[in-house]
Design an enzyme around this catalytic site. Sequence first.
Site, PDB file in Angstrom:
ATOM      1  CB  SER A  10      -7.849   3.082   3.123  1.00 34.07           C
ATOM      2  OG  SER A  10      -7.069   2.670   4.082  1.00 34.07           O
ATOM      3  CB  SER A  11      -5.990  -2.086   1.667  1.00 32.11           C
ATOM      4  OG  SER A  11      -5.386  -1.412   3.180  1.00 32.11           O
ATOM      5  CE  LYS A  57      -3.933   1.801   2.599  1.00 32.88           C
ATOM      6  NZ  LYS A  57      -4.822   1.523   4.071  1.00 32.88           N
ATOM      7  CB  ILE A  63      -7.631   2.680  10.904  1.00 37.58           C
ATOM      8  CG1 ILE A  63      -7.837   3.438  12.463  1.00 37.58           C
ATOM      9  CG2 ILE A  63      -8.485   3.490   9.697  1.00 37.58           C
ATOM     10  CD1 ILE A  63      -7.398   4.818  12.534  1.00 37.58           C
ATOM     11  N   GLY A  64     -10.393   0.694  10.128  1.00 36.30           N
ATOM     12  CA  GLY A  64     -11.820   0.591  10.281  1.00 36.30           C
ATOM     13  C   GLY A  64     -12.430  -0.204   9.219  1.00 36.30           C
ATOM     14  N   GLY A  65     -11.534  -1.449   8.801  1.00 36.98           N
ATOM     15  CA  GLY A  65     -12.093  -2.434   7.904  1.00 36.98           C
ATOM     16  C   GLY A  65     -11.102  -2.227   6.673  1.00 36.98           C
ATOM     17  CB  SER A  66      -8.466   0.074   5.685  1.00 37.35           C
ATOM     18  OG  SER A  66      -8.967   1.318   6.026  1.00 37.35           O
TER      19      SER A  66
END
Length: 587
Positions: A226-227, A151, A247-250
């Site tokens: 985000s990934s 990433k 950090i939140g399901g990324s």
Amino acid sequence: MEHVKLYLPGAELDNRTAAQLAGAACVVGALTVLVRMVSSRRVAKEKIRRARSRRDESLQRAEQAVLQYKESHPLADSALILTLSLSELTKKLQEGSLSPEDVFYSYMEKTLEINKKLNCCTGILLESFDQLKTVASNKEGLLYGVPVSIKENFAYKNYDSSCGLISKLDQPEDKDSVIVEVLKRQGAIPFVKTNLPQGLLNYDCGNPIYGQTVNPCNLQKTPGGSSGGEGALIGGGGSLLGMGTDIGGSVRIPSSFCGICGFKATSGRLSSRGVRAALPGQKSVCSTSGPMARDVDSLALCMQALLCDHMFSLDPTIPPIPFNAQIYQSTSPLRIGYLENDGYTGPSPSMARGVREVKALLEQAGHTLVPYTPLRSSDVFPELVIKGILGDGTTTLLQNLEGGPVDPCLKDQVLPYYFPKWLKKTLSFLLKPLSPRIASVCNAICGVGTVADQWKHQSAAEEYIHATIAEWRRCNIDVLLCPALGPAFNFLYCGKLSCASSPMIVYNLLNFPAGVVPVSTVTAEDEEKLKHYKGNYQDYWDKVFKQAVTGGEGLPVAVQCVALPWQDELCLRFMKEVEQLVRQNKK
């Protein structure tokens, strides 16, 4: 007027002259602001141009290198190489029946092809061509000769880690992140950086620098984030192992959206040194790194490779706990909690079906399934998660976005962040009887307030963690089966539905290891049931969620597997069990 007279002694100013001077001052002030805005935009455009130029140059040089290699090695069987699992590939590389060069150029060629279709790469790591020449010195490594994607926010020497932010461009790293160093020591070859959303705090995958990434399963859908660049590249076949952050399901959301496996480790199990965070210093909701791959064995092998003495030496803050292969390979029956609905975000019909089908398979295999209900489902997301991440009232995030335009996928999400605090509070009060969820989030984005309030918030989060662990103990469960977010959203909906990440982000708050496994695809029957979807609150967000997932027939369906903190190997073992049972059921 008195101040003017100090600078113009002897001058008698009438009201008209004073007004003219004041007007002139306003014009000069406005012109100054305008000039600064124009200059700022010009600087941003030039930064973006340079970043895109660097990316294009790296892609062109890689393409030339691939063509030259293919001309000089016409017998290389790329088609075969690309079908091998990571376990099969590492075995052939170790025994010498495949060369690192053939593998590297096969994946480089596939990555270039996939990127043209999906726009998932921010640049080829040209140093990887040099590393390939010396990789034999690390032949004993567990990932010897394996090309690995990373990433964009993982530090790699001489490359930006911008997090999709214009303000962070033209700041090349002076050394590799610890994880990149360890991957290299284990013989892996990091060869490409992948795309992410602007500022990381979003589960789409677009930014003003590199543009929007699309889903490999359906080009009209987002790959998640985000990934998301990793999810798209691996799901499209351009990489067989990648590193993301969560950090939140990324890690888990793009894995769910793109039909691959993804694992979020316990925060603190892997080094975060050199991994650029969205909000450095924010500790209420834990960010962590994790591998993404086509199968669970690949995730486990990556974790085993990373959890080595070299990482523990480079980063002494990481507990020196090697990977426990005995737990991962265990076959003893498990006592498994399960839930179809977290009580906050109602799952789509396909995701609920995925949980029910996997539950049945697990019971048939001899495991014990126990109903589980999450604690305090209505207030955990706004009060503990949102207030934790945005404890400063969104100040840091908005500062990060300065210096350029906001990406379309982020605009709906950040619009209320710009509102003054009094307006957020007023909206929260007015919306409370109409839409309690939206009202509570409007209040939460105001932040926590004082330092004393921050301490109280962190204490409340700790109490919630301990209460949840106590509930697991009361239910006597080893692991938890629950829905993943999905199927893949239509474009521009992620920013409208931060709340929909609740089934994933709660395990960042709890710091429980969690991963997703693809188990099915969306059927016509699922789509028909979606027409009658109401959600848990029947509010605006439930209606928008229905719109977001519409048109998903054929897209991947995944389930989420969770374990207690530091039981990463048990979580992976559970994921492997699900994967095997689903595969056997399809035969």
